[in-house]
Scaffold this motif. Structure first.
Motif, PDB file in Angstrom:
ATOM      1  N   LEU A   1       1.073  -1.219   0.003  1.00  0.00           N
ATOM      2  CA  LEU A   1      -0.082   0.010  -0.039  1.00  0.00           C
ATOM      3  C   LEU A   1       0.855   1.226   0.013  1.00  0.00           C
ATOM      4  O   LEU A   1       1.983   1.111   0.382  1.00  0.00           O
ATOM      5  N   THR A   2       0.532   2.369  -0.623  1.00  0.00           N
ATOM      6  CA  THR A   2       1.160   3.510  -0.575  1.00  0.00           C
ATOM      7  C   THR A   2       0.227   4.620  -0.248  1.00  0.00           C
ATOM      8  O   THR A   2      -1.072   4.357  -0.324  1.00  0.00           O
ATOM      9  N   GLY A   3       0.722   5.795  -0.044  1.00  0.00           N
ATOM     10  CA  GLY A   3       0.000   6.997   0.236  1.00  0.00           C
ATOM     11  C   GLY A   3      -1.104   7.095   1.179  1.00  0.00           C
ATOM     12  O   GLY A   3      -0.653   6.457   2.388  1.00  0.00           O
ATOM     13  N   SER A   4      -2.167   7.265   1.026  1.00  0.00           N
ATOM     14  CA  SER A   4      -3.150   7.577   2.043  1.00  0.00           C
ATOM     15  C   SER A   4      -3.908   6.171   2.563  1.00  0.00           C
ATOM     16  O   SER A   4      -3.807   5.941   3.768  1.00  0.00           O
ATOM     17  N   ALA A   5      -3.753   5.231   1.631  1.00  0.00           N
ATOM     18  CA  ALA A   5      -3.798   3.945   2.251  1.00  0.00           C
ATOM     19  C   ALA A   5      -3.194   3.173   3.132  1.00  0.00           C
ATOM     20  O   ALA A   5      -3.470   2.752   4.223  1.00  0.00           O
ATOM     21  N   ARG A   6      -1.855   3.499   2.923  1.00  0.00           N
ATOM     22  CA  ARG A   6      -0.838   2.779   3.718  1.00  0.00           C
ATOM     23  C   ARG A   6      -0.867   3.997   5.021  1.00  0.00           C
ATOM     24  O   ARG A   6      -0.753   3.118   6.423  1.00  0.00           O
ATOM     25  N   LYS A   7      -1.210   4.989   5.268  1.00  0.00           N
ATOM     26  CA  LYS A   7      -1.058   5.901   6.195  1.00  0.00           C
ATOM     27  C   LYS A   7      -2.261   5.489   7.214  1.00  0.00           C
ATOM     28  O   LYS A   7      -2.063   5.196   8.372  1.00  0.00           O
ATOM     29  N   LEU A   8      -3.603   5.225   6.551  1.00  0.00           N
ATOM     30  CA  LEU A   8      -4.762   4.663   7.325  1.00  0.00           C
ATOM     31  C   LEU A   8      -4.644   3.455   7.876  1.00  0.00           C
ATOM     32  O   LEU A   8      -4.805   3.194   8.909  1.00  0.00           O
ATOM     33  N   LYS A   9      -4.007   2.505   7.096  1.00  0.00           N
ATOM     34  CA  LYS A   9      -3.930   1.206   7.829  1.00  0.00           C
ATOM     35  C   LYS A   9      -2.548   1.245   8.949  1.00  0.00           C
ATOM     36  O   LYS A   9      -2.959   0.605  10.174  1.00  0.00           O
ATOM     37  N   ASP A  10      -1.698   1.939   8.824  1.00  0.00           N
ATOM     38  CA  ASP A  10      -0.730   2.007   9.903  1.00  0.00           C
ATOM     39  C   ASP A  10      -1.445   2.827  10.846  1.00  0.00           C
ATOM     40  O   ASP A  10      -1.110   2.352  12.199  1.00  0.00           O
ATOM     41  N   ASP A  11      -2.193   3.803  10.912  1.00  0.00           N
ATOM     42  CA  ASP A  11      -2.937   4.430  11.826  1.00  0.00           C
ATOM     43  C   ASP A  11      -3.906   3.388  12.739  1.00  0.00           C
ATOM     44  O   ASP A  11      -3.918   3.259  13.814  1.00  0.00           O
ATOM     45  N   ALA A  12      -4.518   2.545  12.074  1.00  0.00           N
ATOM     46  CA  ALA A  12      -5.323   1.466  12.674  1.00  0.00           C
ATOM     47  C   ALA A  12      -4.500   0.625  13.391  1.00  0.00           C
ATOM     48  O   ALA A  12      -5.008   0.156  14.750  1.00  0.00           O
ATOM     49  N   ALA A  13      -3.274   0.053  13.020  1.00  0.00           N
ATOM     50  CA  ALA A  13      -2.573  -0.636  13.993  1.00  0.00           C
ATOM     51  C   ALA A  13      -2.152   0.205  14.985  1.00  0.00           C
ATOM     52  O   ALA A  13      -1.920  -0.187  16.170  1.00  0.00           O
TER      53      ALA A  13
END
Length: 209
Positions: free
Chosen positions: A13-25
């Motif tokens: 994942l890159t960009g916004s999707a990567r950030k949102l997934k990292d934030d969930a963790a």
């Protein structure tokens, strides 16, 4: 486990999707840390109440024994020791609250970052509706869930700070029990918050559907 059950595993994942997934963790990890601190603080708060009650009984005994006996001297020494222990435990509880405040600060930064992602998406898409980054959630839904979680922990921290300030100075046993219960059961962090977190983890693929 098939790739279809784990969104985001089909590629990096890159960009916004990567950030949102990292934030969930990060939400999951920060809440776990908060819960451990809450348990630690509950143990310390119980010690503070017990020391406070012991100090109160020693003070009352000291008044009764004002004849200058050896026992009165012993009680005075006990008071000094309990004052020192009380101060040490209050310092430990302050440390717990400070760590909780640090967690809340990280939560706030995540909410702000997600709002930035939402604003960027709105700018890029204009009046068109952006496709979901994962399953069904819009970026706005991520912001709403994170904001709700943040607000509940923000209110809980205010309560924790109040308990910290009042606990050692409360002579009333019943009120002390209310403070201890409030610390342990965290009234501002409701079960709905746990559901929000689980929904967030499901949407981002940290939990299998």
């Amino acid at each position: 486990m098939s790739e279809s059950t784990t969104p985001g595993k089909k590629g990096n994942l890159t960009g916004s999707a990567r950030k949102l997934k990292d934030d969930a963790a990060d939400w999951h990890n920060l809440i776990q840390k908060w819960e451990r601190l809450n348990d630690e603080g509950s143990t310390i708060a119980t010690k503070i109440v017990n020391l406070g009650m012991s100090k109160k009984s020693d003070t009352e005994a000291d008044v009764v024994m004002e004849g200058g006996s050896v026992k009165a001297g012993d009680i005075s020494d006990n008071l000094k020791r309990s004052n020192q222990e009380l101060e040490e435990e209050c310092g430990k509880l302050q440390d717990v609250v400070d760590k909780m405040a640090n967690i809340l600060s990280k939560m706030e930064k995540m909410v702000q970052a997600e709002r930035g992602i939402c604003e960027l998406e709105a700018f890029q898409c204009g009046e068109k509706t952006a496709a979901p980054l994962f399953h069904t959630w819009s970026t706005q839904q991520f912001v709403e869930v994170s904001s709700k979680l943040y607000e509940s922990y923000k209110q809980e921290l205010v309560l924790k700070k109040t308990i910290l300030q009042e606990l050692a100075h409360t002579a009333n046993a019943d009120l002390s029990m209310v403070y201890l219960s409030s610390w342990l059961y965290q009234p501002y962090i409701e079960d709905s918050g746990k559901l929000l977190l689980e929904s967030l983890l499901l949407e981002t693929g940290h939990r299998p559907l």
